[in-house]
Scaffold this active site. Sequence first.
Site, PDB file in Angstrom:
ATOM      1  CB  CYS A  50      -0.943  -0.004   1.194  1.00  0.00           C
ATOM      2  SG  CYS A  50      -0.106  -0.042   2.806  1.00  0.00           S
ATOM      3  CG  HIS A 417      -4.178   0.699   4.411  1.00  0.00           C
ATOM      4  ND1 HIS A 417      -3.600  -0.143   3.483  1.00  0.00           N
ATOM      5  CD2 HIS A 417      -5.205   1.317   3.770  1.00  0.00           C
ATOM      6  CE1 HIS A 417      -4.253  -0.049   2.331  1.00  0.00           C
ATOM      7  NE2 HIS A 417      -5.233   0.844   2.485  1.00  0.00           N
TER       8      HIS A 417
END
Length: 482
Positions: A50, A417
């Site tokens: 990510c 994230h």
Amino acid sequence: RYKMLRNWGVLGGAAAALAAGMYVLWGPISERKRRRKGLVPGLLNLGNTCFMNSLLQGLSSCPSFIRWLEEFTAQYKPGHNQHQYLSVTLLHLLRALSCQEATEDDVLDASCLLEVLRLYRWQISSFEEQDAHELFHVLTSSLEDERDRQPRVTHLFDVQALEQPEITQKQISCRTRGSLPPVSHHWKSQHPFHGRLTSNMVCKHCEHQSPVRYDTFDSLSLSIPAAVWGRPMTLDHCLHHFISSESVKDVVCDNCTKIQAEGTLNGQSIENQRTTFVKQLKLGKLPQCLCIHLQRLSWSNQGTPLKRHEHVQFSEFLIMDIYKYRVPVPKSGQNELRQKSSEETTPGTKDGRAVKPSDAEQPPGPKPLFLNGARSSPLFMSSGAFPLAAFPDCSAPVYLYRLMAVVVHHGDMHSGHFVTYRRCPVPPRSALPVSPQWLWVSDDAVRRASLQEVLSASAYLLFYERVHSRPQHQRVETRAEE
């Protein structure tokens, strides 16, 4: 025959059930295409990638960076070994993410970028937690290495190009009867994120200024100062903290040593005079694309890493004029400026009206603006219109930037994230002005977002792109409307 019909019925029922399930899960094909219209492709998460996906989405929203890659990769001839160049691989990904290359896939695979970085001796694992800002440095440094590997011919004009990289071939003149040799393209092909910092040292005792030192940067890494109760933290606070002056003690001053030597008798030994210097950073050269990194790493009293979660207010438009380094005006020039000012206006008046003493002491020119991150200012809460009309011609900012993407990190220092807010790409050959729209991208998930949602995000990386002055005809229209 009965068994055959029964088998066909079972198969038909199973096919109908499968079709119904696909309809419930995916919906009709036409509706899915209609729902994806106006969005950008997502990126496949290869494990813990990510960090890479969010950075690519942010870079793809910077048109100047994509244009630079197009110009830089034009030197390579089409062939089977183009995949070994980082610039070529990065260009294909960014063009696809900015909808400049036709692709039928809603989700793209960026593993090719990791493969080419391994050729550049970067070992980046897709199964370990990584940092988007560190990957940004890897990409910019690798692009610089690729540029330095290309052959180039040095010219005398390169010296001027260091201070004025925007100079064009038509602006260069030479007193010679021969033809002007072409200026080396690779020498001036710095990427749009390339900028320069100035470091200024002044002695507090004799006010002697040391030579200005220049250092390059590809991003501004700003620390977040301590919060004040009841006062929101803004991007301006971080920028002012970055350029704030600091005292450096016990520094040898050559000028103080020289003055001391002139006042002593011959034959006496002179020791180096050590004084306190004041050091200050400024931005000597602002880049076309500005990447701002907000340092959210802090340390506890026990030495454990902590993440700072406080919100730093930022604006859609960023003014950088007050952070730009200005060449000091000589004292003779300052005296001429004061004399000219006193001839035009009498003391205590300005254009025939009385002014305050504080106003008379201020130098001419636009006053510093402290609007970056001011959420209450209507100038920056507009729906995407350039705020240049709000400034008079005499005080219009020269270094005005527009927000293009925001990278956000959710989680703590050990796991989390990365997601990205980015602008929708402008359709090519668009005749009508397109209202700015924002997207929220998390790996392969893409949805629309509002400007208020973007400005409320806890930013980790901010991508701005410089907005140049308005054309002359737009200024005439503005005056006519007024």
